[in-house]
Enzyme design. Structure first.
Site, PDB file in Angstrom:
ATOM      1  N   GLY A  46      -6.808  -3.414   1.641  1.00 44.52           N
ATOM      2  CA  GLY A  46      -7.853  -2.630   1.569  1.00 44.52           C
ATOM      3  C   GLY A  46      -8.244  -1.842   2.782  1.00 44.52           C
ATOM      4  N   GLU A  47      -9.392  -2.012   3.135  1.00 45.37           N
ATOM      5  CA  GLU A  47      -9.864  -1.201   4.250  1.00 45.37           C
ATOM      6  C   GLU A  47     -10.389  -1.955   5.391  1.00 45.37           C
ATOM      7  OE1 GLU A  47     -10.901   1.073   7.047  1.00 45.37           O
ATOM      8  OE2 GLU A  47     -12.817   0.271   5.940  1.00 45.37           O
ATOM      9  N   SER A  48      -9.737  -2.188   6.622  1.00 46.16           N
ATOM     10  CA  SER A  48     -10.058  -3.324   7.439  1.00 46.16           C
ATOM     11  C   SER A  48     -11.912  -3.309   7.676  1.00 46.16           C
ATOM     12  CB  SER A  48      -9.175  -3.475   8.428  1.00 46.16           C
ATOM     13  OG  SER A  48      -9.134  -2.352   9.123  1.00 46.16           O
ATOM     14  N   CYS A  78      -1.491  -6.108   4.727  1.00 48.51           N
ATOM     15  CA  CYS A  78      -1.935  -5.060   5.239  1.00 48.51           C
ATOM     16  C   CYS A  78      -3.341  -5.140   5.964  1.00 48.51           C
ATOM     17  CB  CYS A  78      -1.968  -3.956   3.984  1.00 48.51           C
ATOM     18  SG  CYS A  78      -2.029  -2.266   4.354  1.00 48.51           S
ATOM     19  N   ARG A  98      -3.948  -0.571  13.485  1.00 46.42           N
ATOM     20  CA  ARG A  98      -4.101  -0.166  12.281  1.00 46.42           C
ATOM     21  C   ARG A  98      -3.672   1.305  12.229  1.00 46.42           C
ATOM     22  NH1 ARG A  98     -10.262   0.851  11.514  1.00 46.42           N
ATOM     23  NH2 ARG A  98      -9.405   1.515   9.572  1.00 46.42           N
ATOM     24  N   ILE A 126       1.328   1.494   2.881  1.00 43.75           N
ATOM     25  CA  ILE A 126       0.244   2.376   2.480  1.00 43.75           C
ATOM     26  C   ILE A 126      -0.849   2.230   3.709  1.00 43.75           C
ATOM     27  CG2 ILE A 126      -1.619   3.048   1.114  1.00 43.75           C
ATOM     28  CD1 ILE A 126      -0.350   1.368  -1.123  1.00 43.75           C
ATOM     29  N   ARG A 127      -0.713   3.293   4.404  1.00 49.39           N
ATOM     30  CA  ARG A 127      -1.491   3.561   5.845  1.00 49.39           C
ATOM     31  C   ARG A 127      -1.482   1.980   6.423  1.00 49.39           C
ATOM     32  NH1 ARG A 127      -4.352   6.309   2.158  1.00 49.39           N
ATOM     33  NH2 ARG A 127      -5.718   4.620   1.317  1.00 49.39           N
ATOM     34  N   HIS A 162       2.715  -4.075   0.805  1.00 47.41           N
ATOM     35  CA  HIS A 162       2.053  -4.608  -0.582  1.00 47.41           C
ATOM     36  C   HIS A 162       3.010  -5.181  -1.441  1.00 47.41           C
ATOM     37  CE1 HIS A 162      -2.027  -2.546   0.270  1.00 47.41           C
ATOM     38  NE2 HIS A 162      -1.358  -2.052   0.950  1.00 47.41           N
ATOM     39  N   GLU A 164       2.364  -6.962  -3.897  1.00 45.95           N
ATOM     40  CA  GLU A 164       1.868  -7.127  -5.182  1.00 45.95           C
ATOM     41  C   GLU A 164       2.153  -5.818  -6.065  1.00 45.95           C
ATOM     42  OE1 GLU A 164       0.187  -6.363  -2.553  1.00 45.95           O
ATOM     43  OE2 GLU A 164      -1.382  -4.641  -2.871  1.00 45.95           O
TER      44      GLU A 164
HETATM   45  N1  GLN Z   1      -5.257   1.257   6.978  1.00 41.46           N
HETATM   46  C1  GLN Z   1      -6.113   0.130   6.322  1.00 41.46           C
HETATM   47  C2  GLN Z   1      -7.127  -0.381   7.658  1.00 41.46           C
HETATM   48  O1  GLN Z   1      -6.796  -0.025   8.528  1.00 41.46           O
HETATM   49  C3  GLN Z   1      -5.326  -0.705   5.903  1.00 41.46           C
HETATM   50  C4  GLN Z   1      -4.466  -0.212   4.592  1.00 41.46           C
HETATM   51  C5  GLN Z   1      -4.067  -1.358   3.582  1.00 41.46           C
HETATM   52  O2  GLN Z   1      -4.495  -2.280   3.530  1.00 41.46           O
HETATM   53  N2  GLN Z   1      -3.656  -0.708   2.646  1.00 41.46           N
HETATM   54  O3  GLN Z   1      -7.975  -1.158   6.996  1.00 41.46           O
END
Ligand code: GLN
Length: 189
Positions: A46-48, A78, A98, A126-127, A162, A164
């Protein structure tokens, strides 16, 4: 068997689908009470920053730390990997950097040799973070360009990709298998 999936933010439903296909019950975790009686836990991507705020808001930091330190199996992916590092919940003896692969490479796929998992595994990044400054207790299971992207510390596995999203259940199956192993150890005791 009941596996919790932290569901403050991110792609938690996809994890539940994989877990159910492996025969585990899935419980979405949003409050400390939701952690009661779980056999294992998934910390999704997700987004940390958003996830950190949600964990603080719900008073989940200490309960999550306790669960991870109790030896219950945990799979973090992630942003979930970032949550467990020294700068966040402080459960894993490493720092996750990150967005480590940079802007040009927001997302990519790679065939990973994941130590102990048999044939190569298709991994979607993904990122994604990578692992820096891993302490002695951290076992590196896979690397991309010389950077660890899958690690294990005891009953905790953290991956930068990921699992999943690809339809390959092996990473979640590891979690389910560790839960069965804990059950067998309890029965033998
Ligand atoms: N780049 C995201 C972060 O720093 C993590 C990316 C992800 O969980 N797919 O929160």
């Amino acid at each position: 068997m009941v596996v919790g999936v932290l569901a403050l933010q991110g792609d938690f439903e996809a994890h539940c689908r994989v877990l159910r296909a492996l025969g585990a019950d899935c419980r979405l975790v949003r409050t400390p009470q939701d952690l009661d009686g779980l056999d294992g836990l998934v910390m999704p991507g997700g987004e940390s920053t958003t996830m950190t705020l949600g964990i603080e808001r719900e008073g989940l930091a200490e309960p999550l730390r306790e669960l991870a330190r109790s030896g219950k199996p945990v799979l973090a992916t992630c942003a979930g990997m970032i949550m467990l590092d020294r700068d966040h919940l402080g459960v894993l003896d490493m720092v996750a950097r990150r967005n480590a692969f940079g802007r040009q490479l927001n997302s990519f796929e790679s065939d990973l040799d994941l130590s102990g998992f048999g044939e190569t595994l298709r991994a979607v990044f993904i990122r994604a973070p990578w692992v820096e400054d891993a302490g002695e207790g951290i076992e590196v299971l896979a690397e991309v360009d010389g950077h660890p992207v899958a690690v294990r510390q005891g009953e905790i596995m953290a991956v930068a990709f990921h699992p999943e999203l690809t339809g390959d259940p092996r990473v979640h199956a590891w979690l389910v298998e560790r839960i069965h192993a804990a059950e067998r150890a309890r029965e033998a005791a």
